[in-house]
Design an enzyme around this catalytic site. Structure first.
Site, PDB file in Angstrom:
ATOM      1  N   HIS A  37       0.832  -1.209   0.000  1.00  0.00           N
ATOM      2  CA  HIS A  37       0.000   0.000   0.000  1.00  0.00           C
ATOM      3  C   HIS A  37       0.867   1.261   0.000  1.00  0.00           C
ATOM      4  O   HIS A  37       0.563   2.248  -0.668  1.00  0.00           O
ATOM      5  CB  HIS A  37      -0.898   0.047   1.240  1.00  0.00           C
ATOM      6  N   GLN A  61     -17.776  -7.422  -1.135  1.00  0.00           N
ATOM      7  CA  GLN A  61     -16.832  -8.232  -1.925  1.00  0.00           C
ATOM      8  C   GLN A  61     -16.400  -9.500  -1.196  1.00  0.00           C
ATOM      9  O   GLN A  61     -15.540 -10.227  -1.686  1.00  0.00           O
ATOM     10  CB  GLN A  61     -15.624  -7.405  -2.355  1.00  0.00           C
ATOM     11  N   GLY A 147      -2.577  -2.234  -6.735  1.00  0.00           N
ATOM     12  CA  GLY A 147      -1.443  -3.156  -6.764  1.00  0.00           C
ATOM     13  C   GLY A 147      -1.656  -4.286  -7.760  1.00  0.00           C
ATOM     14  O   GLY A 147      -2.784  -4.731  -7.988  1.00  0.00           O
TER      15      GLY A 147
HETATM   16  O1  PAF Z   1      -7.750  -4.219  -3.229  1.00  0.00           O
HETATM   17  C1  PAF Z   1      -8.472  -3.846  -2.276  1.00  0.00           C
HETATM   18  O2  PAF Z   1      -8.018  -3.575  -1.156  1.00  0.00           O
HETATM   19  C2  PAF Z   1      -9.979  -3.752  -2.474  1.00  0.00           C
HETATM   20  O3  PAF Z   1     -10.425  -4.765  -3.305  1.00  0.00           O
HETATM   21  C3  PAF Z   1     -10.445  -2.378  -2.973  1.00  0.00           C
HETATM   22  C4  PAF Z   1      -9.892  -2.070  -4.364  1.00  0.00           C
HETATM   23  C5  PAF Z   1     -10.012  -1.294  -1.999  1.00  0.00           C
HETATM   24  C6  PAF Z   1     -11.986  -2.345  -3.066  1.00  0.00           C
HETATM   25  O4  PAF Z   1     -12.566  -2.589  -1.826  1.00  0.00           O
END
Ligand code: PAF
Length: 285
Positions: A37, A61, A147
């Site tokens: 990150h 998700q 990423g």
């Molecule tokens: O890659 C992530 O951390 C998540 O899938 C994202 C892009 C922040 C969407 O919730």
């Protein structure tokens, strides 16, 4: 550094910044920040006047049997890291802000989501594209950084941005690895010492496959078989998928060329790890 929780306040703040001619760099995350990150934030810092980080563990998700409740969270640590990385605004909405009751709209990208993680995590990418679309509408970024560890996610987001004519430049950044080669992931924190050691089979398999491809092996099935041997030698490894796919279409390939990417998803105990590498590119770590 400003911290904003409210969707309407964030949108007003971003509209005002745009009206002043500021460019906005955006790094969307689910928090529990690691060096991967931070590499996005460093890159983002140089690409905009305002650097925005969002931290939101997006419930839509995660599948019903996935790790939404146990997903690692440490907001104070994330805010400290954000501060030292030069973030201007952290957007940390809660789920009721992002999904008010009655929300009925989902953004769904077809085709690219049918293979790989899309096949093993039904509905996952609809959750990702819906929340990223919403975040883009709230943060109004000029550039957004993701990423490459989530290789399919990046491809799906790029497709959404093109298909929906979104005025956002999407930047993909290389995987950041621990010194021993394990790809950085918030989920690595779940691993016991033993499972973490077993998880190194992923980078060992990547190295072996890229070495064989560099030496002239072009048969995808041969390379996959070699990778499989390395993974199944680990007592707690359960393969979700090992595939060689075209980087743009994400369709399986039979012969390796410069578009070929090896993608792996393997469970070590309860922890699912993913990794990937272009087969004809040297493994640097
Ligand atoms: O890659 C992530 O951390 C998540 O899938 C994202 C892009 C922040 C969407 O919730």
């Amino acid at each position: 550094m400003e911290i904003i929780n409210s969707v309407s306040e964030m949108q007003q703040r971003m509209l005002a910044a745009r009206a002043q001619g500021k460019t906005i760099s955006f790094v969307p995350t689910m928090g529990f920040l690691h060096q991967g990150h931070l590499s996005l934030l460093h890159e983002g810092r140089g690409r905009g006047d305002l650097l925005v980080l969002s931290i939101f563990v997006n419930p839509t998700q995660f599948g019903p049997n996935e790790d939404f409740d146990s997903y690692p969270r440490d907001l104070q640590r994330d805010l400290d890291l954000a501060q030292t990385t030069g973030v201007d605004i952290v957007f940390t909405p809660d789920a009721s802000q992002m999904y008010p009751s009655g929300s009925a709209t989902t953004v769904s990208v077809a085709e690219l989501t049918s293979n790989l993680c899309g096949a093993s995590r039904p509905g996952h990418f609809d959750g990702v594209t819906t929340v990223v679309n919403k975040l883009f509408n709230i943060v109004l970024p000029h550039v957004a950084l993701f990423g490459m560890k989530d290789f399919q996610q990046l491809a799906v987001i790029r497709k959404m941005v093109v298909d929906l004519n979104m005025p956002v430049e999407v930047v993909g950044m290389p995987i950041v690895r621990e010194a021993d080669g394990l790809a950085m992931s918030s989920r690595n924190s779940y691993l016991s010492a033993d499972l973490r050691q077993q998880g190194l089979a992923l980078i060992a398999a990547v190295r072996a496959a890229c070495g064989a491809a560099a030496a002239g092996e072009t048969d995808a099935q041969q390379l996959i078989a070699q990778v499989e041997q390395i993974i199944i030698a680990q007592s707690d490894a359960r393969i979700d998928y090992i595939q060689i796919c075209h980087d743009l279409t994400l369709q399986d390939m039979t012969l390796v060329d410069e578009h070929a990417v090896l993608l792996l998803a393997v469970k070590f105990g309860a922890t699912r790890l993913i990794d990937n590498h272009y087969l004809l590119q040297p493994v640097v770590s």
